[in-house]
Motif scaffolding. Structure first.
Motif, PDB file in Angstrom:
ATOM      1  N   VAL A 252      -6.189   0.303  -2.399  1.00 36.95           N
ATOM      2  CA  VAL A 252      -7.093  -0.513  -3.520  1.00 36.95           C
ATOM      3  C   VAL A 252      -6.362  -1.134  -4.653  1.00 36.95           C
ATOM      4  CG1 VAL A 252      -9.690  -0.672  -4.306  1.00 36.95           C
ATOM      5  CG2 VAL A 252      -9.245  -0.078  -1.566  1.00 36.95           C
TER       6      VAL A 252
ATOM      7  N   ARG B 134     -13.105  -3.361   1.752  1.00 41.07           N
ATOM      8  CA  ARG B 134     -11.661  -3.300   1.167  1.00 41.07           C
ATOM      9  C   ARG B 134     -12.509  -4.673   0.082  1.00 41.07           C
ATOM     10  NH1 ARG B 134      -7.397  -1.449   1.574  1.00 41.07           N
ATOM     11  NH2 ARG B 134      -5.651  -1.589  -0.528  1.00 41.07           N
TER      12      ARG B 134
ATOM     13  N   ASP C 204     -14.896  -1.830  -2.073  1.00 45.50           N
ATOM     14  CA  ASP C 204     -13.677  -0.436  -2.240  1.00 45.50           C
ATOM     15  C   ASP C 204     -13.514  -1.391  -3.196  1.00 45.50           C
ATOM     16  OD1 ASP C 204     -14.249   0.465  -0.738  1.00 45.50           O
ATOM     17  OD2 ASP C 204     -12.603   0.348   0.619  1.00 45.50           O
TER      18      ASP C 204
ATOM     19  N   GLN D  53     -15.658  -1.685  -6.488  1.00 47.91           N
ATOM     20  CA  GLN D  53     -16.584  -1.117  -7.115  1.00 47.91           C
ATOM     21  C   GLN D  53     -15.320  -0.535  -8.203  1.00 47.91           C
ATOM     22  OE1 GLN D  53     -17.786   1.044  -3.296  1.00 47.91           O
ATOM     23  NE2 GLN D  53     -19.412   0.481  -3.639  1.00 47.91           N
TER      24      GLN D  53
ATOM     25  N   ASP E 230     -22.481  -3.896   3.520  1.00 46.63           N
ATOM     26  CA  ASP E 230     -21.317  -3.829   3.310  1.00 46.63           C
ATOM     27  C   ASP E 230     -21.572  -5.617   2.009  1.00 46.63           C
ATOM     28  OD1 ASP E 230     -21.186  -1.905   3.656  1.00 46.63           O
ATOM     29  OD2 ASP E 230     -18.863  -2.425   4.926  1.00 46.63           O
TER      30      ASP E 230
END
Ligand SMILES: Nc1ncnc2c1ncn2[C@@H]1O[C@H](COP(=O)(O)OP(=O)(O)OP(=O)(O)O)[C@@H](O)[C@H]1O
Length: 611
Positions: free
Chosen positions: A130, A151, A154, A157, A185
């Motif tokens: 990431v 993905r 992630d 974030q 998600d």
């Protein structure tokens, strides 16, 4: 809604370079879904779009995105670092990559003298992290991000990534993204994006998402539905074949070997069944039983991303006679224009997936055929079941199996292939077990019932010669009234005599050594247990003997001697109380002694047990 399908009549302005791209791609006309969606989505409307597979939904959101990037000045130096303009979410890595490549195809025609528009892919791979994605965002400053939910989450974030400029969100295959496996998600992704944005939901089966679509923060959405009567494109022929489950795999091979097609996709129920049958097919090809000119590929979700992407690329690039064995990972969205045949070894557990799988062919008005296998018995009911959902299936009758050894011979060949390497047996058992679990998860559970499944035939279809023991099936296996004619022998064997499992070896030397070591270890334990058992048995007998011979007989003898002695004594001497008392005392002692012997005998056994 635009009635004409001419690009000239599109109800909103389109950049000249986009028109050039459309021409180069050979899109002479808009598709109906493009004619309806592009003007509305480009004009600040949220859209919920349902349109049959292969009808051009991707272009219907890519053009409005590119137009908006320009209209909202995201293609200028002023567009802030670490920000992005559009987020496209899709359920699989393959589909995300495909969407990005459609955007790139358009961008090839973007004027070089202007500030670049770029797209970035966000999917999990072993090759990049990431943090790498974040670095790419900062360095390349893409306006459009495309990826899979995990993905993307992630990525968003990461503190450095700024979401405040995001003004468009697309959920492609939205019903899939809103089902239980992704919805959490997706909700978290949407919660960090600005509420003032355009949202577009796209799928061939969006209706099945029901009210969950409102979890996406749609504002006054317009629903666009472009469906044919049969819920599948008219260029797609939907067929089914009723098969004897034991011969299903042979039927599949016969079609793959003899049918004329450019590209064929075969859907298997599970990842493990793809690898299992793929390796057997490779063997059949090496023996010339399957046409060696066929290029056969395998693709499933347990493979690494890079290998998945490469396989799909190779399958796409191979010109003719190629077959892809796969799972539902390649059911939605994948667009490979030359696929003209789709085969489903088993119907999917979710009826919506049926249309997505079949829809890998018959795309963009090209002719395609999709064949679904139904096990004879109960599964024929799937046809009226789909009819209720407006999906008409037509039967292909009397299809013979051609160019393969006779069924019995084929089964023996499969069996011998397995017997050459114990790992194949393990693999086959796991595949069978995974299939049973898959079958028990069918949403149409009144049709796909474990109670009516022909386990033996399916087991044989997997080339197996012993029914794996699993709780799901044990209770449904009929207790044969006539064991003489039973096809299942003792311990679930389907062959008589059974295979000697102790000498059934792994081809891999290390694995085989490990097995033999374990076998020896088990044997040692078994021998020790056996020895202990024998000893116990012996000791039991010894102590029993002690009990019977020493206590019972001796006691009886002693008692009779004592009794006789007392009686004699009493008869002879009837004149002394003291002696009488003594004798009585003596008698009591005998009784007490007997009692003590009784209680102590169990103690003796215990002490021997401990040896
Ligand atoms: N206007 C057009 N004219 C001709 N072909 C087109 C046009 N627009 C798109 N196509 C082609 O149609 C094919 C299918 O498009 P696309 O993948 O967008 O379909 P889809 O509706 O998203 O299908 P699915 O529901 O299966 O994801 C692609 O090969 C694409 O290049």
């Amino acid at each position: 809604m635009s009635k004409s399908l001419s690009w000239d009549d599109l109800d909103c302005p389109v950049q000249p370079w986009i028109r050039t791209a459309i021409e180069v791609m050979g899109f002479d006309q808009m598709t109906p879904v493009q004619a309806s969606t592009i003007p509305l989505f480009a004009k600040n409307k949220d859209v919920v779009v349902e349109s049959v597979t292969g009808s051009g939904k991707t272009v219907s959101f890519v053009i409005p995105i590119l137009e908006k990037v320009i209209a909202e000045n995201a293609n200028t130096k002023n567009f802030k670092k670490a920000h992005f303009h559009t987020l496209i979410v899709s359920p699989t890595r393959e589909l995300s990559k495909q969407i990005k490549s459609v955007i790139d195809q358009f961008l090839e025609h973007y004027p070089e003298d202007q500030y670049p528009i770029r797209a970035q892919l966000l999917v999990g791979t072993n090759e990049s992290t990431v943090r790498d994605d974040v670095n790419d965002l900062i360095e390349n400053r893409p306006q459009i991000l495309v990826g899979t939910p995990g993905r993307i989450l992630d990525f968003l974030q990461m503190p450095v990534v700024k979401t405040t400029s995001c003004s468009m969100v697309i959920l492609d295959e939205a019903d899939r993204l809103l089902d239980v496996s992704f919805v959490k998600d997706v909700e978290r992704i949407l919660s960090v994006l600005p509420k003032q944005r355009r949202t577009g939901l796209f799928s061939a089966t969006i209706s099945s998402a029901g009210n969950t679509i409102f979890k996406t923060g749609l504002r006054n959405p317009v629903k666009i539905t472009v469906n044919s009567k049969n819920h599948a494109p008219s260029s797609l022929k939907l067929n089914y074949i009723v098969v004897d489950p034991e011969l299903k795999f042979q039927q599949l091979l016969s079609i793959v070997n003899n049918y004329r097609y450019k590209k064929c996709i075969v859907y298997f129920p599970t990842c493990i069944s793809v690898t299992y049958f793929y390796s057997f097919i490779q063997f059949l090809q090496s023996k010339g039983i399957i046409n060696e000119n066929l290029s056969i590929f395998s693709l499933h979700g347990k493979l690494q991303t890079v290998s998945r992407m490469k396989t799909l690329e190779k399958f796409t690039e191979t010109l003719d006679n190629s077959v892809l064995l796969t799972t539902d990972v390649a059911a939605r969205g994948i667009d490979i224009p030359d696929v003209d045949l789709v085969i489903q070894l088993d119907p999917p557990t979710d009826s919506d997936i049926f249309l997505h799988r079949c829809g890998r062919t018959g795309r963009a008005n090209r002719i395609g055929k999709a064949i679904t296998f139904l096990n004879k018995g109960r599964e024929e009911d799937y046809v009226p079941f789909m009819q209720v959902k407006n999906v008409e299936l037509e039967e292909i009758k009397d299809l013979t199996i051609k160019g393969l050894p006779k069924p019995e011979e084929f089964y023996n060949m499969f069996k011998n292939w397995i017997l050459a390497d114990r790992s194949r047996f393990d693999h086959g058992v796991k595949s069978f077990v995974a299939f049973i679990r898959y079958y028990s998860n069918h949403s149409a559970s009144s049709i796909f019932r474990l109670q009516t499944l022909d386990y033996v035939s399916i087991c044989k279809m997997y080339g197996l010669f012993r029914l794996p023991r699993m709780p799901e099936i044990t209770k449904y296996l009929k207790k044969d009234d006539d064991p003489e004619n039973s096809v299942i022998f003792k311990d679930g064997w389907l062959v008589d005599p059974p295979v000697d499992l102790d000498s059934f070896a792994y081809a891999d030397k290390k694995q085989e050594k490990k097995r033999l070591d374990e076998l020896k270890h088990l044997k040692d334990i078994h021998d020790k247990k056996k020895l202990k058992f024998e000893l116990k048995k012996k000791n039991m007998a010894w102590s029993n003997k002690t009990e019977t011979k020493e206590t019972k007989a001796e006691r009886r003898l002693k008692m009779s001697i004592k009794r006789k002695a007392i009686e004699d004594q009493l008869a002879k001497e009837d004149n002394g109380d003291s002696e009488d008392d003594e004798v009585k005392q003596d008698w009591k002692e005998v009784v007490m002694q007997n009692k003590r012997q009784k209680t102590s005998s169990s103690g003796i056994q215990g002490s021997f047990d401990d040896l």
